[in-house]
Design a protein around this motif. Structure first.
Motif, PDB file in Angstrom:
ATOM      1  N   PHE A  56      69.700  13.421  67.160  1.00 62.32           N
ATOM      2  CA  PHE A  56      70.149  13.778  68.510  1.00 62.32           C
ATOM      3  C   PHE A  56      69.410  12.965  69.565  1.00 62.32           C
ATOM      4  O   PHE A  56      69.920  12.744  70.664  1.00 62.32           O
ATOM      5  N   LEU A  89      61.345  17.596  77.110  1.00 67.55           N
ATOM      6  CA  LEU A  89      61.224  17.998  75.707  1.00 67.55           C
ATOM      7  C   LEU A  89      59.857  17.571  75.153  1.00 67.55           C
ATOM      8  O   LEU A  89      59.192  18.336  74.456  1.00 67.55           O
ATOM      9  N   THR A  98      58.524  26.383  76.033  1.00 67.67           N
ATOM     10  CA  THR A  98      59.694  25.843  76.738  1.00 67.67           C
ATOM     11  C   THR A  98      59.391  25.685  78.220  1.00 67.67           C
ATOM     12  O   THR A  98      58.512  26.373  78.752  1.00 67.67           O
ATOM     13  N   TRP A 100      62.080  25.803  80.479  1.00 69.36           N
ATOM     14  CA  TRP A 100      63.240  26.296  81.220  1.00 69.36           C
ATOM     15  C   TRP A 100      62.914  27.659  81.789  1.00 69.36           C
ATOM     16  O   TRP A 100      62.384  28.517  81.095  1.00 69.36           O
ATOM     17  N   ARG A 118      70.507  27.739  84.735  1.00 66.55           N
ATOM     18  CA  ARG A 118      69.341  27.180  84.060  1.00 66.55           C
ATOM     19  C   ARG A 118      68.585  26.274  85.023  1.00 66.55           C
ATOM     20  O   ARG A 118      69.180  25.433  85.692  1.00 66.55           O
ATOM     21  N   LEU A 165      76.363  17.830  75.551  1.00 66.06           N
ATOM     22  CA  LEU A 165      77.138  19.019  75.202  1.00 66.06           C
ATOM     23  C   LEU A 165      76.840  19.466  73.774  1.00 66.06           C
ATOM     24  O   LEU A 165      76.166  18.777  73.015  1.00 66.06           O
ATOM     25  N   ASN A 166      77.323  20.641  73.445  1.00 67.58           N
ATOM     26  CA  ASN A 166      77.280  21.136  72.068  1.00 67.58           C
ATOM     27  C   ASN A 166      78.709  21.245  71.566  1.00 67.58           C
ATOM     28  O   ASN A 166      79.550  21.861  72.218  1.00 67.58           O
TER      29      ASN A 166
ATOM     30  N   PHE B  75      74.030  19.308  69.044  1.00 70.45           N
ATOM     31  CA  PHE B  75      73.810  18.741  70.374  1.00 70.45           C
ATOM     32  C   PHE B  75      74.292  17.302  70.340  1.00 70.45           C
ATOM     33  O   PHE B  75      73.829  16.524  69.513  1.00 70.45           O
ATOM     34  N   THR B 148      70.306  27.039  67.319  1.00 75.97           N
ATOM     35  CA  THR B 148      70.403  27.466  68.710  1.00 75.97           C
ATOM     36  C   THR B 148      69.839  26.374  69.624  1.00 75.97           C
ATOM     37  O   THR B 148      69.645  25.251  69.176  1.00 75.97           O
ATOM     38  N   GLN B 149      69.554  26.687  70.870  1.00 72.79           N
ATOM     39  CA  GLN B 149      69.217  25.633  71.836  1.00 72.79           C
ATOM     40  C   GLN B 149      67.758  25.172  71.808  1.00 72.79           C
ATOM     41  O   GLN B 149      67.471  24.028  72.116  1.00 72.79           O
ATOM     42  N   PHE B 151      64.041  24.191  72.831  1.00 72.08           N
ATOM     43  CA  PHE B 151      63.455  23.652  74.057  1.00 72.08           C
ATOM     44  C   PHE B 151      64.458  22.827  74.871  1.00 72.08           C
ATOM     45  O   PHE B 151      64.202  22.485  76.017  1.00 72.08           O
ATOM     46  N   ILE B 152      65.595  22.482  74.264  1.00 69.40           N
ATOM     47  CA  ILE B 152      66.553  21.647  74.991  1.00 69.40           C
ATOM     48  C   ILE B 152      67.232  22.415  76.115  1.00 69.40           C
ATOM     49  O   ILE B 152      67.603  21.855  77.135  1.00 69.40           O
ATOM     50  N   HIS B 153      67.421  23.705  75.945  1.00 70.20           N
ATOM     51  CA  HIS B 153      68.146  24.391  77.008  1.00 70.20           C
ATOM     52  C   HIS B 153      67.848  25.877  77.161  1.00 70.20           C
ATOM     53  O   HIS B 153      68.500  26.556  77.935  1.00 70.20           O
ATOM     54  N   CYS B 154      66.891  26.432  76.399  1.00 70.45           N
ATOM     55  CA  CYS B 154      66.740  27.886  76.417  1.00 70.45           C
ATOM     56  C   CYS B 154      65.439  28.323  77.078  1.00 70.45           C
ATOM     57  O   CYS B 154      64.435  27.629  77.015  1.00 70.45           O
ATOM     58  N   HIS B 155      65.468  29.523  77.673  1.00 71.43           N
ATOM     59  CA  HIS B 155      64.293  30.023  78.384  1.00 71.43           C
ATOM     60  C   HIS B 155      63.468  31.005  77.551  1.00 71.43           C
ATOM     61  O   HIS B 155      62.424  31.433  77.994  1.00 71.43           O
ATOM     62  N   THR B 156      63.915  31.391  76.357  1.00 75.09           N
ATOM     63  CA  THR B 156      63.125  32.350  75.566  1.00 75.09           C
ATOM     64  C   THR B 156      62.627  31.846  74.214  1.00 75.09           C
ATOM     65  O   THR B 156      62.093  32.635  73.441  1.00 75.09           O
ATOM     66  N   PRO B 157      62.782  30.575  73.848  1.00 75.23           N
ATOM     67  CA  PRO B 157      62.495  30.188  72.463  1.00 75.23           C
ATOM     68  C   PRO B 157      61.019  30.322  72.094  1.00 75.23           C
ATOM     69  O   PRO B 157      60.143  30.158  72.925  1.00 75.23           O
ATOM     70  N   ASP B 160      61.143  25.063  68.733  1.00 84.55           N
ATOM     71  CA  ASP B 160      62.263  24.199  69.083  1.00 84.55           C
ATOM     72  C   ASP B 160      63.280  24.204  67.946  1.00 84.55           C
ATOM     73  O   ASP B 160      62.920  24.379  66.779  1.00 84.55           O
ATOM     74  N   SER B 162      66.463  21.851  67.693  1.00 84.51           N
ATOM     75  CA  SER B 162      67.040  20.559  67.280  1.00 84.51           C
ATOM     76  C   SER B 162      66.055  19.747  66.452  1.00 84.51           C
ATOM     77  O   SER B 162      66.441  19.116  65.462  1.00 84.51           O
TER      78      SER B 162
END
Lengths: 472, 395
Positions: A56, A89, A98, A100, A118, A165-166, B75, B148-149, B151-157, B160, B162
């Motif tokens: 990826f 990342l 994270t 986010w 987000r 995207l996914n 992804f 699932t997402q 570190f690429i897009h999630c606030h609770t992981p 990581d 991917s």
């Protein structure tokens, strides 16, 4: 047999709607890609470019380079979004956490679902992903596309979003990762007008329903999963887009008990195609499997030498109900004792097929662990005909929703509600009589919650009457 | 109508309802079926897997459709999707599909077209060397690892996604491109207990896990959260009301009660759990969703915690390999991983995989009793002798 949509759908021709020219789409060379460095030092992220599995990171870098070489006016959100995402990342790897942020309510006008806010918690360091919202697009049933649709989507998402995207999210949607608040409405407008395509569900809504490939390419599909998924998705648009439920609610449609879309583990209401007549048998093909002229299990074990096919060992003795035998060179199935596990059918697909009197089994209450622990779906209806427009099924769905909306607590999934109110009470309330198929075995504790009306004379008694017979 | 280039497109913020379309649903599936699929809808007679990743479905009409299944990272970018489109246009009349496990499937209607398609797919690599479209994922092997997402897009992981999936998939690559296992093995990954990926019924599941109770952000909690909601969010009643030094409303948390589900954080952003040392990975095994032979079953926790060793997670990769290799060597044909573990007994599962059985694998949550052994039907392993020794039963 054709299944044209009831309302005509707009045909998309990419060449008529596109944003980018061919020259813009091919704006970098392999040599440039080899030498391309993003603006941050990301050694751990780049480590993930190695190895045979699709990387990826390598993919993201292609898109980052492409974006860097587009002219300034050829994208409406920041050029650096992908580089910033990769940079963040690396920081997340360094920090083991994270970056986010939690929360942020965003959406499109009139909808309560489909968009997830987000934000980066390092906006000074990575300004272009300070806002990086997700949009869920409702995928076509079983995720088939033509390239006109996909290319148009790519142009739209590169122009107004990050280009990341996914395909696809776990629930099924096309997940568009990363755009600004400003672009949410324009993207929704373009999606509905140009792509003729709605967004999916999020929040305390009906989530985007999904299905297996069904009759499109599978000989085992007992129901038309795509038709059913499409009909239910459209019929319940209001529930999909406007939060009215205690929590999420998922429909999934599996064409047969093999369960390729995992409905039994992942949906509040699981529809699994099944049959109530006999397994169809082609005795000549059975003989051909025994003789070794046909490959068992459709060749799924082709990578290892497992020896000659042995119908006794591989089929008859593995039947969980022991309902099969060979009699005078013919395979006999005691269908009344078959539980339709489909192992025999899967091992000899050219000899055995599901019956032709088909419908669905309906199971309720599956979910992942949050809140009260993971639950598998519980069998509620053993067999139900499933023919368009599915009025019988819609009636059951609405009874269940009515009860859940009335009784369910905030963030309580259907499976948790059933546990709390008890299975007998739940079944009674939605009007289903008890059956032994609802349980693995009858209860072992005798603490039965008898109701007053179950007992002759009710519960009201007088102590005087009692004392008339028993001294204090 | 072409795609708009205007900054706000055709959306007019002054009149948000003007020309608005809503509730139109998804595109209709029928538009996106190749002709061979439309012509044979509901008429398929049987299928064969010709080689790993390559299937033929044969219709009652005699028509055939050949499918090539390719692995992919879930992804992806518009650049990769455009390349998928290029392949679909070149070989498949412009049609392509994705599977529930995020594989890409290209379909053709003749074996001649099949060979050219396979050759094309095998030739495509990223500049750094990874395959773009590895062929496989069918039959008795490992298919794409859903996830699932992270570190690429999630606030609770808690980890990581991917990167872990890429690392594990690199190691399991031969099981993706081959069909050498006793049955299919579904590997899944979710980066926290919320399990967006619903990995709880997988043959092998990797699960991000927090191990430190939430930190309380006393300063903002009463401003950004409904405190009663945060309190009721806790399924074990570990959160209760409290006062700050200057008399403001806040909560207190009984750490020893917390089982780190993170539901409080979902409800209240002033209660974060993430922590570099505390967070890690739990491994579960033996679940399935198919009704084939045995009933669907949950995965069981077999490793309570492994460190988040970014980006390659060597301990996680090693553990997954250990489990699969033990299963591959020992299970019978058609036997899923969980069925194998149940047949040999979970005590033998730990012996054969070499995984350590720790106190954290004895269930201490609700309905734990259901998992305790109440019989003398067990098998002796080294772990059993250790207990006999500890009890003073043997030398």
């Amino acid at each position: 047999m054709t299944f044209e949509p009831k309302e005509p759908k707009k045909e998309i021709k990419y060449d008529q709607v596109r944003i980018y020219t061919d020259a813009e789409l091919n704006n970098y060379t392999e040599e440039e890609l080899k030498n391309f460095k993003i603006k941050y030092d990301i050694p751990d992220v780049e480590e993930l470019e190695k190895g045979p599995w699709p990387s990826f990171v390598a993919d993201a870098k292609q898109a980052a380079l492409h974006r860097r070489k587009l002219a300034d006016d050829r994208m409406l959100i920041d050029r650096d979004v992908i580089e910033d995402m990769l940079g963040q990342l690396q920081v997340s790897f360094n920090d083991g956490e994270t970056h986010w942020k939690h929360g942020g309510i965003v959406g499109v006008f009139g909808y309560g679902g489909g968009v997830i806010g987000r934000y980066s918690d390092l906006p000074e360091k990575f300004p272009s992903i300070a806002h990086f919202h997700t949009i869920r697009l409702n995928q076509p049933a079983s995720k088939c596309y033509n390239t006109d649709f996909l290319r148009t989507l790519c142009d739209l998402w590169e122009y107004r979003g990050s280009g990341l995207l996914n395909l696809h999210g776990s629930t099924g949607d096309i997940i568009l990762l990363g755009t600004t608040t400003e672009q949410l409405e324009p993207i929704f407008f373009e999606a509905t007008h140009v792509l003729d395509q709605d967004i999916g569900g999020s929040g305390s809504n009906l989530r985007t329903p999904s299905c297996c490939i069904g009759k499109a390419r599978c000989e085992w599909a007992c129901i038309d999963t795509q038709e059913m998924c499409y009909e239910m998705t459209n019929y319940y648009q209001d529930e999909l887009h406007r939060p009215a439920f205690p929590y999420k609610f998922k429909f999934k449609f599996d064409g047969c008990p093999m369960g390729c879309v995992a409905s039994i583990a992942r949906s509040d209401m699981s529809f699994i195609g099944t049959w109530r007549d006999d397994i169809r048998i082609d005795q000549e093909a059975v003989k051909a499997y025994i003789a070794g002229d046909l490959t068992p299990n459709a060749g799924a074990h082709g990578g290892k030498e497992w020896g000659k096919f042995d119908i006794q060992k591989e089929v008859i003795e593995r039947c969980p109900t022991g309902c099969m035998e060979m009699v005078d060179g013919e395979l006999k199935i005691d269908n009344a004792n078959c539980t339709r596990c489909m192992h025999c059918i899967a091992v000899m697909p050219r000899a055995l097929r599901p019956g032709t009197d088909t419908g669905v089994s309906i199971l309720l209450g599956a979910k992942a662990p949050i809140l009260d622990g993971a639950q598998m779906a519980t069998l509620a209806v053993p067999f139900m005909k499933a023919e368009p427009p599915y009025d019988n099924i819609k009636e059951l769905i609405e009874k269940i929703w009515e009860l859940w909306m009335e009784e369910g607590r905030n963030r309580e999934r259907l499976g948790e509600l059933i546990q709390r109110m008890t299975l007998p009470k739940f079944m009674e309330t939605i009007g289903l009589p008890p059956m032994p198929q609802m349980v693995k075995a009858p209860r072992s504790n005798p603490y039965i919650l008898w109701k007053e009306e179950d007992v002759p004379g009710g519960w009201k008694r007088s102590i005087e009457d009692y004392r008339a017979r028993h001294k204090r | 109508m072409s795609l708009s280039l205007e900054r706000l497109g055709r959306y007019n913020p002054e009149k948000p309802l003007e020309n608005r379309l809503t509730d139109m649903g998804p595109r209709h599936y029928w538009e996106y079926f190749p002709p061979v699929i439309k012509n044979n809808y509901g008429k398929w007679a049987y299928h064969d897997i010709l080689e790993p990743g390559v299937m033929v479905h044969v219709s009652e009409t005699g028509d055939k459709v050949f499918t090539v299944r390719c692995g992919a990272a879930r992804f992806m970018t518009v650049e990769l999707v455009r390349e998928i489109c290029e392949i679909a246009d070149k070989h498949c009349d412009g049609y392509v599909r994705f599977t529930t496990r995020n594989n890409i499937e290209f379909m053709v209607d003749s074996s001649d077209k099949l060979e050219a398609l396979k050759k094309d797919l095998a030739s495509r690599k990223f500049v750094s060397g990874s395959f773009k479209f590895p062929i496989g994922g069918t039959g008795a092997g490992v298919t794409n690892i859903v996830h699932t997402q992270g570190f690429i897009h999630c606030h609770t992981p808690a980890t990581d996604a991917s990167s872990m999936v890429k690392s594990v998939a690199d190691e399991l690559f031969d099981y993706f491109t081959g069909m050498t296992l006793p049955a299919k093995v579904r590997v899944s990954m979710a980066c926290c207990l919320n399990m967006c990926g619903a990995v709880h019924c997988s043959d092998i599941a990797m699960l991000g896990y927090h191990r430190k109770p939430p930190i309380i952000d006393h300063e903002i909690i009463s401003k950004v959260c409904e405190i009663p909601l945060a309190i009721t969010a806790c399924p074990v009643g570990a959160i209760s009301p409290d006062k700050t030094k200057d008399g403001g409303k806040t909560v207190k948390i009984k750490g020893e009660r917390c089982m780190f589900c993170g539901n409080c954080y979902t409800m209240c952003q002033a209660l974060p759990l993430a922590d570099k040392e505390g967070d890690g990975v739990t491994i579960l095994a033996g679940g399935k969703i198919s009704n084939r032979i045995s009933e669907p079953k949950f995965s069981k926790v077999v490793v309570p915690w492994l460190p988040n060793n970014f980006p390659r997670f060597p301990e996680v990769v090693e553990t997954v390999k250990k489990i699969i290799n033990a299963y591959a060597n020992d299970a019978n044909k058609y036997e899923r991983l969980g069925d194998w573990a149940e047949r040999i007994g979970w005590e033998k599962f730990f012996e054969k995989t070499g995984l350590e059985f720790t106190e954290h694998l004895l269930d201490d949550y609700r309905l734990a009793y259901d998992t305790w052994r109440t019989s003398t039907q067990f098998k002796y392993t080294d772990a059993a002798w250790a207990v006999s020794k500890a009890a003073g039963g043997i030398e």
